[in-house]
Design an enzyme around this catalytic site. Structure first.
Site, PDB file in Angstrom:
ATOM      1  N   CYS A 179      -8.138  37.569   9.328  1.00  0.00           N
ATOM      2  CA  CYS A 179      -6.864  38.092   8.843  1.00  0.00           C
ATOM      3  C   CYS A 179      -6.206  36.979   8.033  1.00  0.00           C
ATOM      4  CB  CYS A 179      -5.971  38.626   9.963  1.00  0.00           C
ATOM      5  SG  CYS A 179      -5.349  37.429  11.126  1.00  0.00           S
ATOM      6  N   CYS A 185      -6.881  41.435   5.086  1.00  0.00           N
ATOM      7  CA  CYS A 185      -6.999  40.288   4.167  1.00  0.00           C
ATOM      8  C   CYS A 185      -7.425  40.717   2.771  1.00  0.00           C
ATOM      9  CB  CYS A 185      -7.927  39.208   4.722  1.00  0.00           C
ATOM     10  SG  CYS A 185      -9.662  39.634   4.797  1.00  0.00           S
ATOM     11  N   CYS A 234     -11.834  37.995   1.460  1.00  0.00           N
ATOM     12  CA  CYS A 234     -13.037  37.697   2.235  1.00  0.00           C
ATOM     13  C   CYS A 234     -14.282  37.815   1.359  1.00  0.00           C
ATOM     14  CB  CYS A 234     -13.133  38.654   3.410  1.00  0.00           C
ATOM     15  SG  CYS A 234     -14.424  38.230   4.561  1.00  0.00           S
TER      16      CYS A 234
END
Length: 136
Positions: free
Chosen positions: A12, A86, A90
């Site tokens: 996160c 997120c 990522c």
């Protein structure tokens, strides 16, 4: 690393609430049958105190964890990558399993608002474990 021990990475933004609670639940429910990692794209200085308290209420201590910066090597070494808000930060590697869990962000919320998030994360972890270990 043995193939029978999957590595799970929770990501996160701040690595201070949702991902830390998820990692705590997974360690608690799976023991040493999985490798647990968590990281954030913009890690906070400390874990969210409401997340720590919410987990303490169910007997899980996450006070020894610290927010960590998400690194490519960590993603590359993980079998399952679970993101929690997120977005596109990522990195994506071929052959990895990705899941995005839509969970409220506990940042800035009191314990009463964090408890339902904690409980929702537990349910997600239970489903993940059932999927990873269908024989149980």
């Amino acid at each position: 690393m043995p193939d029978d021990k999957p590595s799970i990475l929770f990501v996160c933004v701040h690595n201070a609430g949702r991902s830390q609670m998820a990692a705590g639940w997974l360690r608690h429910l799976a023991g040493d049958t999985v490798e647990v990692r968590s990281a954030g794209s913009a890690p906070a200085e400390t874990i969210n105190p409401a997340a720590v308290e919410a987990m303490r209420e169910v007997g899980i201590d996450i006070t020894d964890q610290t927010p960590k910066l998400l690194e490519y090597d960590t993603v590359e070494a993980s079998d399952v990558v679970i993101t929690m808000g997120c977005g596109d930060v990522c990195p994506v590697f071929p052959g990895k399993r990705y899941e995005d869990w839509k969970l409220d962000d506990p940042a800035g919320k009191g314990i009463d608002a964090v408890r339902p998030i904690r409980d929702e994360i537990k349910t997600c972890i239970q489903h993940l474990l059932a999927d990873l270990r269908p024989e149980n």
